[in-house]
Design a protein around this motif. Structure first.
Motif, short mmCIF file in Angstrom:
data_model
loop_
_atom_site.label_atom_id
_atom_site.label_comp_id
_atom_site.label_asym_id
_atom_site.label_seq_id
_atom_site.Cartn_x
_atom_site.Cartn_y
_atom_site.Cartn_z
N ASP A 62 -20.95 3.21 -4.96
CA ASP A 62 -20.21 2.76 -3.78
C ASP A 62 -20.07 1.24 -3.72
O ASP A 62 -19.39 0.73 -2.82
N GLU A 63 -20.67 0.53 -4.67
CA GLU A 63 -20.38 -0.90 -4.78
C GLU A 63 -18.97 -1.13 -5.32
O GLU A 63 -18.47 -2.26 -5.25
N HIS A 64 -18.38 -0.08 -5.86
CA HIS A 64 -17.05 -0.19 -6.47
C HIS A 64 -16.10 0.78 -5.78
O HIS A 64 -15.77 1.85 -6.32
N PRO A 65 -15.63 0.44 -4.57
CA PRO A 65 -14.85 1.39 -3.76
C PRO A 65 -13.38 1.43 -4.15
O PRO A 65 -12.50 0.98 -3.42
N ILE A 66 -13.10 1.99 -5.31
CA ILE A 66 -11.71 2.09 -5.76
C ILE A 66 -11.24 3.54 -5.68
O ILE A 66 -12.04 4.48 -5.66
N ALA A 67 -9.94 3.70 -5.63
CA ALA A 67 -9.30 5.01 -5.64
C ALA A 67 -8.07 4.92 -6.55
O ALA A 67 -7.66 3.83 -6.95
N SER A 68 -7.50 6.08 -6.86
CA SER A 68 -6.37 6.10 -7.79
C SER A 68 -5.41 7.22 -7.45
O SER A 68 -5.81 8.27 -6.91
N ILE A 69 -4.14 7.01 -7.77
CA ILE A 69 -3.10 8.03 -7.64
C ILE A 69 -2.14 7.87 -8.80
O ILE A 69 -1.79 6.74 -9.16
N SER A 74 3.26 7.79 -18.25
CA SER A 74 2.21 7.91 -17.24
C SER A 74 2.17 6.63 -16.42
O SER A 74 2.07 5.53 -16.97
N ILE A 75 2.23 6.78 -15.10
CA ILE A 75 2.18 5.62 -14.20
C ILE A 75 1.15 5.91 -13.11
O ILE A 75 1.26 6.91 -12.40
N GLY A 76 0.17 5.03 -13.01
CA GLY A 76 -0.88 5.24 -12.03
C GLY A 76 -1.26 3.95 -11.31
O GLY A 76 -1.17 2.87 -11.89
N ARG A 119 -1.54 13.47 -9.03
CA ARG A 119 -2.99 13.62 -8.84
C ARG A 119 -3.54 12.39 -8.12
O ARG A 119 -2.93 11.32 -8.14
N ALA A 120 -4.70 12.55 -7.53
CA ALA A 120 -5.33 11.42 -6.84
C ALA A 120 -6.84 11.61 -6.83
O ALA A 120 -7.35 12.73 -6.83
N LEU A 121 -7.54 10.49 -6.80
CA LEU A 121 -8.99 10.47 -6.62
C LEU A 121 -9.31 9.44 -5.55
O LEU A 121 -8.91 8.28 -5.66
N SER A 122 -10.02 9.85 -4.53
CA SER A 122 -10.41 8.91 -3.48
C SER A 122 -11.70 8.18 -3.82
O SER A 122 -12.02 7.16 -3.20
#
Length: 547
Positions: free
Chosen positions: A204-211, A265-267, A312-315
């Motif tokens: 949780d020191e690295h609060p990143i997400a991706s889509i 691929s674009i994210g 797709r996504a990751l929170s």
């Protein structure tokens, strides 16, 4: 282009005997599990290996770019040159694009990237194709496969682990009991064994997400340059499109990766403290709107269509394990840890962890029956393995990734970081592997203790660059350097790493000198405010959250 799956026939193996016993059972048959099985069977054909794979067919997961070291693992360790050349694209290094209000497209965006084609092999991958191919090679080498099948329960004992496996055959579910001397978890982000043993923690020191998703009809950046921006075309010899193109801004970066089937691929990866794409209920709209707000990206995707079914996504992205190996079990690849897709470290981690684990298993199983001496040797190997990979994750995260998204909106700062990071990666990993060892070396990035000076240098540099980026935002000068600049990088095993380090240091020093001016500007602004004469250069407001 040959038919990619024409020669793949991975028939389901039916375990007919309850309590069947194997030397090694691997959970997961994608690249990490398939590679582990392939190496074990090649180097110790007497070992019985079972792969349990839950998917009937692999999907097009993320993980589409190699680095130089993961490419070496695939080519020289696994022997996949022909497959990679026929079914995947070469990768031409990393390229960065930055924008501000002056930028209308690629022609006047600031750019950092390779001038010539890379002299060290790396690839843009279709992961589903690669995973199927490596799994087939493992089965051809004698590994047995249960597919589709799931591990429902596991009883971990020292060198005697029992598993309950459920297999679906023609719609009928069959449950079997199997045991093994070694259990390898290669289940990816499912982290099956790590979760069972309560070893996995979120970072949780690295609060990143991706889509992300894949697109059809994305324009070719080199054709845009040739037809619409001749000065841009003249500024490069190598292919821009074949690089992993990064479009960076404050708190985010976007990857654009071409694939061998014509898709792209674009994210988006973003710091949740700055952007909130993960909170949007209209995910596709938020994703495409964000991309189109970046002028250079808008050039590429105008007229292109996203594959909506692939969205797709990751929170939450970053996690780690407290232990990589125990008596008769091991975690490899994403089943153990993941930091960030920036710099494409995932397949590096697969290569390092799989190869190191396989070497320890081969040594341990060769000592049969084990005596006191071999037991002591294994205990030492296991301690060093756990310590090295744990140190690699923690040092790599702290000196490369922690709060890095704070400086992504400054082209010269993110370029300085990229150039010096890449130079050290070449100097301490790539060049020694290719020029001296002349083979794949399974020591992870910043894992060995002698890497401590590099860790301290990188940690200090990132701290200073973040301070400078913050100073620019506070003085109203954020992003002013994001248009019209060109910074060249080179990828070879000669002087290129030193040249990149020198250029990165030069950018850093210039930023430090300019920071003196900014501190004076901030000080005078505060003094004017204190005397009742507010400065027009007051600190900027907090960044706007984009949805």
């Amino acid at each position: 282009m040959p038919e990619l799956f024409a020669d793949i026939d991975l028939s389901i193996m039916d375990v007919t005997d309850d309590l069947a016993r194997y030397d090694v059972i691997i959970i997961g048959g994608a690249i990490a599990g398939g590679a582990a099985a392939l190496l074990l069977r090649r180097e110790a054909p007497s070992l019985s290996v079972l792969i349990v794979e839950k998917r009937a067919a692999f999907d097009a997961k993320v993980g589409e770019a190699t680095t130089e070291m993961s490419a070496m693992f695939l080519t020289r360790r696994l022997g996949l040159w022909q497959h990679l050349e026929r079914n995947h694209l070469p990768k031409e290094g990393l390229r960065y694009w930055s924008s501000n209000d002056q930028v209308t497209g690629h022609e006047n965006a600031s750019e950092t990237g390779p001038f010539y084609r890379s002299l060290v092999p790396s690839f843009q991958l279709r992961r589903d194709v690669l995973d199927e191919h490596v799994l087939k090679l493992a089965c051809d080498a004698g590994a047995q496969l249960l597919r589709p099948a799931r591990v429902k329960d596991v009883d971990v004992q020292p060198f005697d682990t029992g598993l309950t496996v459920t297999q679906t055959v023609e719609g009928v579910e069959k449950t079997r009991q199997v045991r093994c001397r070694w259990l390898i978890d290669a289940s990816g982000r499912s982290c099956f064994l790590g979760k069972h043993l309560k070893l996995i923690d979120w970072n949780d020191e690295h609060p990143i997400a991706s889509i992300w998703c894949r697109w059809d009809g994305v324009r070719h950046i080199d054709d845009i340059a040739a037809l619409e921006a001749p000065p841009l075309a003249a500024g490069n010899i190598g292919s821009r499109r074949l690089a992993t193109n990064h479009y960076v801004g404050h708190g985010y970066w976007v990857w654009v990766i071409p694939l061998g089937n014509g898709q792209t691929s674009i994210g988006i990866v973003f710091d949740k403290r700055i952007h909130a794409l993960h909170e949007s209920r209209e995910r596709l709209h938020a994703y495409t709107t964000f991309l189109k707000s970046i002028p250079s990206l808008a050039q590429l995707i105008g007229g292109a269509t996203p594959d909506v079914g692939d969205l797709r996504a990751l929170s939450r992205v970053a996690y780690l394990t407290r232990q990589y190996m125990g008596e008769g079990w091991a975690l490899v690849g994403d089943a153990a840890a993941f930091i960030d897709p920036y710099y494409s470290p995932g397949l590096d981690h697969v290569g390092f962890s799989v190869d190191a684990t396989v070497q320890i298993i081969l040594a341990q199983t060769a000592a049969s029956p084990p005596d006191a001496g071999s037991t002591a040797v294994f205990a030492k190997q296991m301690r060093e393995h756990n310590a090295t990979f744990d140190r690699s994750y923690r040092w790599f995260f702290r000196c490369v990734y922690r709060d890095k998204y704070q400086l992504m909106g400054e082209h010269d700062l993110i370029s300085a970081s990229f150039l010096i990071d890449t130079a050290l990666y070449y100097i301490f990993l790539v060049v020694p592997a290719y020029r001296f060892a002349k083979r794949f070396v399974n020591e992870p990035v910043l894992g060995p203790k002698p890497a401590y000076p590099s860790y301290m240098l990188l940690a200090f540099m990132k701290w200073r660059l973040r301070r400078i980026a913050d100073l620019r935002r506070r003085t109203g000068e954020a992003g002013l350097r994001n248009d019209g600049r060109r910074i060249k990088a080179f990828y070879d095993l000669g002087l290129a790493p030193l040249r990149m380090a020198g250029r990165g240091a030069k950018l850093w020093i210039r930023a430090e000198i300019d920071a003196v001016r900014l501190r004076l500007k901030l000080w005078f602004g505060r003094r004017q405010a204190a005397t009742g004469n507010p400065s027009i250069d007051a600190p900027m407001d907090a960044p706007v959250v984009q949805t």
